[in-house]
Design a protein around this motif. Sequence first.
Motif, PDB file in Angstrom:
ATOM      1  N   ARG A  75      -7.277  11.319   0.837  1.00  0.00           N
ATOM      2  CA  ARG A  75      -6.010  10.633   0.615  1.00  0.00           C
ATOM      3  C   ARG A  75      -6.194   9.633  -0.520  1.00  0.00           C
ATOM      4  NH1 ARG A  75      -5.817  11.592   6.204  1.00  0.00           N
ATOM      5  NH2 ARG A  75      -3.855  12.525   6.831  1.00  0.00           N
ATOM      6  N   TYR A  76      -5.148   9.495  -1.320  1.00  0.00           N
ATOM      7  CA  TYR A  76      -5.187   8.576  -2.458  1.00  0.00           C
ATOM      8  C   TYR A  76      -4.115   7.514  -2.259  1.00  0.00           C
ATOM      9  CZ  TYR A  76      -8.448  11.821  -4.347  1.00  0.00           C
ATOM     10  OH  TYR A  76      -9.566  12.604  -4.511  1.00  0.00           O
ATOM     11  N   TRP A  77      -4.527   6.257  -2.420  1.00  0.00           N
ATOM     12  CA  TRP A  77      -3.679   5.112  -2.148  1.00  0.00           C
ATOM     13  C   TRP A  77      -3.568   4.233  -3.384  1.00  0.00           C
ATOM     14  CZ3 TRP A  77      -1.911   5.255   2.853  1.00  0.00           C
ATOM     15  CH2 TRP A  77      -2.664   5.983   3.785  1.00  0.00           C
ATOM     16  N   VAL A  78      -2.376   3.718  -3.633  1.00  0.00           N
ATOM     17  CA  VAL A  78      -2.183   2.683  -4.634  1.00  0.00           C
ATOM     18  C   VAL A  78      -2.042   1.385  -3.859  1.00  0.00           C
ATOM     19  CG1 VAL A  78      -0.828   1.925  -6.610  1.00  0.00           C
ATOM     20  CG2 VAL A  78      -0.897   4.333  -6.016  1.00  0.00           C
ATOM     21  N   VAL A  79      -2.821   0.386  -4.248  1.00  0.00           N
ATOM     22  CA  VAL A  79      -2.902  -0.842  -3.466  1.00  0.00           C
ATOM     23  C   VAL A  79      -2.710  -2.041  -4.390  1.00  0.00           C
ATOM     24  CG1 VAL A  79      -4.362  -2.224  -1.950  1.00  0.00           C
ATOM     25  CG2 VAL A  79      -4.486   0.272  -1.861  1.00  0.00           C
ATOM     26  N   GLY A  80      -1.810  -2.930  -3.982  1.00  0.00           N
ATOM     27  CA  GLY A  80      -1.608  -4.168  -4.718  1.00  0.00           C
ATOM     28  C   GLY A  80      -2.525  -5.250  -4.189  1.00  0.00           C
ATOM     29  N   ALA A  81      -2.804  -6.231  -5.047  1.00  0.00           N
ATOM     30  CA  ALA A  81      -3.632  -7.366  -4.623  1.00  0.00           C
ATOM     31  C   ALA A  81      -2.925  -8.114  -3.495  1.00  0.00           C
ATOM     32  CB  ALA A  81      -3.883  -8.297  -5.802  1.00  0.00           C
TER      33      ALA A  81
ATOM     34  N   VAL B   4       0.866  -1.178   0.000  1.00  0.00           N
ATOM     35  CA  VAL B   4       0.000   0.000   0.000  1.00  0.00           C
ATOM     36  C   VAL B   4       0.904   1.231   0.000  1.00  0.00           C
ATOM     37  CG1 VAL B   4      -1.746   1.309   1.257  1.00  0.00           C
ATOM     38  CG2 VAL B   4      -1.826  -1.181   1.273  1.00  0.00           C
ATOM     39  N   GLU B   5       0.632   2.167  -0.899  1.00  0.00           N
ATOM     40  CA  GLU B   5       1.419   3.396  -0.991  1.00  0.00           C
ATOM     41  C   GLU B   5       0.476   4.586  -1.084  1.00  0.00           C
ATOM     42  OE1 GLU B   5       4.738   5.453  -3.933  1.00  0.00           O
ATOM     43  OE2 GLU B   5       3.624   3.727  -4.636  1.00  0.00           O
ATOM     44  N   MET B   6       0.724   5.620  -0.278  1.00  0.00           N
ATOM     45  CA  MET B   6      -0.070   6.837  -0.376  1.00  0.00           C
ATOM     46  C   MET B   6       0.559   7.744  -1.429  1.00  0.00           C
ATOM     47  SD  MET B   6      -1.516   9.516   2.494  1.00  0.00           S
ATOM     48  CE  MET B   6       0.039   9.883   3.231  1.00  0.00           C
ATOM     49  N   LEU B   7      -0.263   8.236  -2.349  1.00  0.00           N
ATOM     50  CA  LEU B   7       0.209   9.168  -3.367  1.00  0.00           C
ATOM     51  C   LEU B   7       0.229  10.567  -2.773  1.00  0.00           C
ATOM     52  CD1 LEU B   7      -1.782   7.846  -6.450  1.00  0.00           C
ATOM     53  CD2 LEU B   7       0.628   7.471  -5.910  1.00  0.00           C
ATOM     54  N   LEU B   8       1.335  11.268  -2.968  1.00  0.00           N
ATOM     55  CA  LEU B   8       1.478  12.571  -2.334  1.00  0.00           C
ATOM     56  C   LEU B   8       1.587  13.735  -3.318  1.00  0.00           C
ATOM     57  CD1 LEU B   8       3.948  11.535   0.492  1.00  0.00           C
ATOM     58  CD2 LEU B   8       1.508  11.981   0.699  1.00  0.00           C
TER      59      LEU B   8
ATOM     60  N   THR C  72      -1.230  -4.678 -14.542  1.00  0.00           N
ATOM     61  CA  THR C  72      -1.811  -3.612 -13.715  1.00  0.00           C
ATOM     62  C   THR C  72      -3.209  -3.927 -13.219  1.00  0.00           C
ATOM     63  OG1 THR C  72      -2.559  -2.417 -15.675  1.00  0.00           O
ATOM     64  CG2 THR C  72      -0.413  -1.797 -14.763  1.00  0.00           C
ATOM     65  N   SER C  73      -3.796  -5.035 -13.664  1.00  0.00           N
ATOM     66  CA  SER C  73      -5.109  -5.410 -13.125  1.00  0.00           C
ATOM     67  C   SER C  73      -4.998  -5.813 -11.656  1.00  0.00           C
ATOM     68  CB  SER C  73      -5.718  -6.553 -13.941  1.00  0.00           C
ATOM     69  OG  SER C  73      -4.989  -7.746 -13.754  1.00  0.00           O
ATOM     70  N   ARG C  74      -3.775  -6.065 -11.175  1.00  0.00           N
ATOM     71  CA  ARG C  74      -3.555  -6.410  -9.772  1.00  0.00           C
ATOM     72  C   ARG C  74      -3.292  -5.162  -8.917  1.00  0.00           C
ATOM     73  NH1 ARG C  74      -2.884 -11.331  -8.190  1.00  0.00           N
ATOM     74  NH2 ARG C  74      -1.253 -10.842  -6.685  1.00  0.00           N
ATOM     75  N   ILE C  75      -3.461  -3.967  -9.504  1.00  0.00           N
ATOM     76  CA  ILE C  75      -3.250  -2.713  -8.782  1.00  0.00           C
ATOM     77  C   ILE C  75      -4.554  -1.929  -8.791  1.00  0.00           C
ATOM     78  CG2 ILE C  75      -1.906  -0.594  -8.608  1.00  0.00           C
ATOM     79  CD1 ILE C  75       0.210  -1.908 -10.367  1.00  0.00           C
ATOM     80  N   SER C  76      -4.921  -1.370  -7.640  1.00  0.00           N
ATOM     81  CA  SER C  76      -6.105  -0.516  -7.532  1.00  0.00           C
ATOM     82  C   SER C  76      -5.690   0.831  -6.954  1.00  0.00           C
ATOM     83  CB  SER C  76      -7.148  -1.139  -6.609  1.00  0.00           C
ATOM     84  OG  SER C  76      -7.571  -2.381  -7.104  1.00  0.00           O
ATOM     85  N   VAL C  77      -6.484   1.853  -7.235  1.00  0.00           N
ATOM     86  CA  VAL C  77      -6.277   3.175  -6.636  1.00  0.00           C
ATOM     87  C   VAL C  77      -7.512   3.491  -5.815  1.00  0.00           C
ATOM     88  CG1 VAL C  77      -5.903   5.620  -7.064  1.00  0.00           C
ATOM     89  CG2 VAL C  77      -4.768   3.916  -8.512  1.00  0.00           C
TER      90      VAL C  77
END
Length: 121
Positions: A112-118, A39-43, A68-73
């Motif tokens: 807050r915006y997060w990039v999240v892996g499966a 999980v990563e927060m976009l800054l 990228t189908s395994r990544i969600s925002v």
Amino acid sequence: MTAAKVIAVGLGLYAIYLPVAWLMHRNYELPPTPLGNPVEMLLAFHRDEPDHFVARSHIFRTTVFPDTSRISVYENLTPLPKGQVGFTPDLGVYIIRLKTSDGSDPRSNGRRYWVVGAQGG
């Protein structure tokens, strides 16, 4: 001013700062994060078009997530629809292009915006 006076002033300021800092941060709680790994927060967002913004991921590598189908925002704890998010590979990581749920500016809308892996990477 002698070295002893400088040290004494520094210690005095530190003695004042320490309890004030403790009182100001004693109730701090980390923001809730979506479930996933990683999980990563976009800054840092930059405007791409009037209603689209881009940010660079620093931990989502193209070698680890070639699909990228395994990544969600996520916007706070709500996933953004796939049609509002795009991924472009750049120097081994992804540039993420997104449109917020209401078209507002992510730099100032308070979310807050997060990039999240499966789960499981």
